[in-house]
Design a protein around this motif. Structure first.
Motif, PDB file in Angstrom:
ATOM      1  N   PHE A 106     -72.860  38.239  12.613  1.00  0.00           N
ATOM      2  CA  PHE A 106     -72.070  37.182  13.242  1.00  0.00           C
ATOM      3  C   PHE A 106     -71.618  36.226  12.134  1.00  0.00           C
ATOM      4  O   PHE A 106     -72.215  36.191  11.058  1.00  0.00           O
ATOM      5  N   SER A 107     -70.605  35.420  12.428  1.00  0.00           N
ATOM      6  CA  SER A 107     -70.081  34.539  11.383  1.00  0.00           C
ATOM      7  C   SER A 107     -70.997  33.359  11.094  1.00  0.00           C
ATOM      8  O   SER A 107     -71.010  32.849   9.976  1.00  0.00           O
ATOM      9  N   THR A 108     -71.738  32.891  12.094  1.00  0.00           N
ATOM     10  CA  THR A 108     -72.757  31.857  11.853  1.00  0.00           C
ATOM     11  C   THR A 108     -73.923  32.082  12.824  1.00  0.00           C
ATOM     12  O   THR A 108     -73.785  32.784  13.829  1.00  0.00           O
ATOM     13  N   GLY A 109     -75.031  31.421  12.534  1.00  0.00           N
ATOM     14  CA  GLY A 109     -76.184  31.487  13.423  1.00  0.00           C
ATOM     15  C   GLY A 109     -75.882  30.820  14.759  1.00  0.00           C
ATOM     16  O   GLY A 109     -76.339  31.279  15.812  1.00  0.00           O
ATOM     17  N   TYR A 110     -75.116  29.750  14.698  1.00  0.00           N
ATOM     18  CA  TYR A 110     -74.726  29.057  15.931  1.00  0.00           C
ATOM     19  C   TYR A 110     -74.013  30.048  16.860  1.00  0.00           C
ATOM     20  O   TYR A 110     -74.313  30.151  18.062  1.00  0.00           O
ATOM     21  N   MET A 111     -73.096  30.802  16.293  1.00  0.00           N
ATOM     22  CA  MET A 111     -72.334  31.757  17.107  1.00  0.00           C
ATOM     23  C   MET A 111     -73.185  32.938  17.548  1.00  0.00           C
ATOM     24  O   MET A 111     -72.986  33.481  18.645  1.00  0.00           O
ATOM     25  N   ALA A 112     -74.107  33.362  16.717  1.00  0.00           N
ATOM     26  CA  ALA A 112     -74.997  34.473  17.096  1.00  0.00           C
ATOM     27  C   ALA A 112     -75.815  34.079  18.328  1.00  0.00           C
ATOM     28  O   ALA A 112     -75.949  34.852  19.279  1.00  0.00           O
TER      29      ALA A 112
END
Ligand SMILES: *Cc1c(COP(=O)(O)O)cnc(C)c1O
Length: 391
Positions: A106-112
């Protein structure tokens, strides 16, 4: 002034009054154990670069080489044309690293976190989260439209009670592995046993455990030897211990295919630059092989805790590189943070809403890049502030 600005200004004014106003530093150097800020050199005790890899020469070399070959941008989302052979290779190696059948970048952990929770549960389902979970997990839970409940921090009776009360079709338990503001560990074996007993699914966000815990650095699940049946949804981030950027979810074939089909924060966003994935491949090799970095961290943390006890500081039950020092007032936290900065140290000064009201703290973090002398200097600076008397 427009009416919008007048309303916003009043709100900002209130935030200052409440000692909650946030500002940014302009850092003039790369992430390392010392930072240059406004012409001053400060010892950095607030990054999440636990292994000291954010400035590693082999990793930036891999980034440069891949940029020459693949350019700077991926140009599209993974499902269109942004998924390169480098992303694929990294996913395969991350799967192997975590001992799971597959992994998805994913592009960031927030998005994951947002994407995984929302692909797994919806209306009619239940999400149970530890009260002190990271904001991205809590936001993911709220967005899901599932019945969203928090249980008391690492309190298994509280979790069990909420599981018993529910007749939801799908039940998802979500927890940080290492808690980001407290540094303590989730009791994953107990949580996993409760999940099995109540037919619930378990998702662990180990953003601060990956790289730091486990023989090879695969995190809390490696340390506790927990397999994919016990922890079916594992999230790791790449911007912390790995020193690069991005995140991954690791799990079964069915989980990963489900995320590819249904995770909106996976589908509707541009893929990470392939050069970042190449840098992360270089980083992964170091994370796995150079266990001396983890050993050194353990020693630095023990040295800090010994020194802090000697000067009468109250420490939390944390043996990870996240060492909070609780300060009772939000105003005082900021003052102490400023005083330390004046003395040449940068530490996190953490206030609500990042932590519960009344639990403002210094969040001191360690990196394998720190020297023992730097740790001793920090202790001396904390001692000179006479914090024990002030707390
Ligand atoms: C930092 C963090 C995230 C977010 O990861 P990013 O890649 O920085 O977006 C998620 N969960 C936890 C526990 C974190 O500490």
């Amino acid at each position: 002034m427009t009416s919008m600005d007048a309303i916003l200004q009043a709100q900002l004014h209130q935030r200052r009054e409440d000692h909650l106003y946030r500002t940014r530093l302009n850092v003039a150097s790369g992430c390392a154990s010392t930072l240059t800020v406004e012409g001053h050199s400060l010892i950095n005790f607030c990054s999440n670069d636990y292994l000291g890899l954010a400035g590693h020469a082999d990793i930036s070399q891999a980034l440069k080489q891949a940029a020459d070959q693949f350019g700077t941008g991926s140009g599209a989302s993974h499902l269109v044309s942004g998924h390169s052979v480098v992303h694929q290779e990294l996913e395969e190696q991350l799967a192997e690293f975590t001992g799971r059948p597959r992994a998805l970048l994913f592009s960031t952990g927030y998005m994951a976190n947002i994407g995984a929770i929302n692909a797994l549960v919806g209306r009619r389902d239940l999400v149970l989260q530890d009260q002190l979970n990271h904001a991205s997990l809590l936001d993911g839970g709220r967005l899901s439209q599932a019945d969203f409940k928090r249980y008391k921090h690492v309190d298994m009776a509280s979790l069990e009670q909420r599981l018993e009360q529910s007749s939801a079709e799908r039940k998802l338990i979500v927890t940080d592995g290492v808690f980001s503001m407290d540094g303590n560990l989730a009791p994953l074996d107990e949580i996993s046993a409760l999940a099995a007993q109540h037919n619930a699914w378990l998702m662990v966000d180990d953003a601060h455990g990956v790289g730091v815990l486990g023989q090879q650095g695969a995190g809390l699940v490696e340390q506790l030897n927990m397999n994919v049946e016990q922890v079916p949804v594992l999230v790791g981030t790449l911007g912390k211990s790995f020193g690069t950027f991005g995140a991954f979810v690791a799990g079964s074939e069915a989980l990963i295919e489900t995320l590819i089909q249904y995770s909106r924060s996976y589908i509707y966003t541009t893929a990470l630059p392939p050069a970042i994935a190449a840098a992360t491949l270089a980083s992964l090799k170091i994370v796995r092989q150079e266990s001396w970095r983890r050993d050194k961290l353990v020693q630095l943390v023990a040295r800090f805790r010994r020194g802090a006890k000697q000067i009468g500081l109250q420490l939390a039950e944390s043996h990870t590189p996240i060492q909070p020092v609780l300060i009772n007032s939000d105003e005082k936290v900021m003052q102490v943070g400023q005083q330390l900065r004046g003395a040449g140290f940068l530490v996190g000064a953490i206030r609500p809403p990042t932590v519960p009201v009344g639990t403002g703290r210094l969040r001191i973090t360690f990196s394998a890049d720190h020297s023992e002398e730097q740790v001793d200097q920090l202790i001396a600076a904390l001692d000179s502030l006479n914090l024990a008397a002030a707390i």
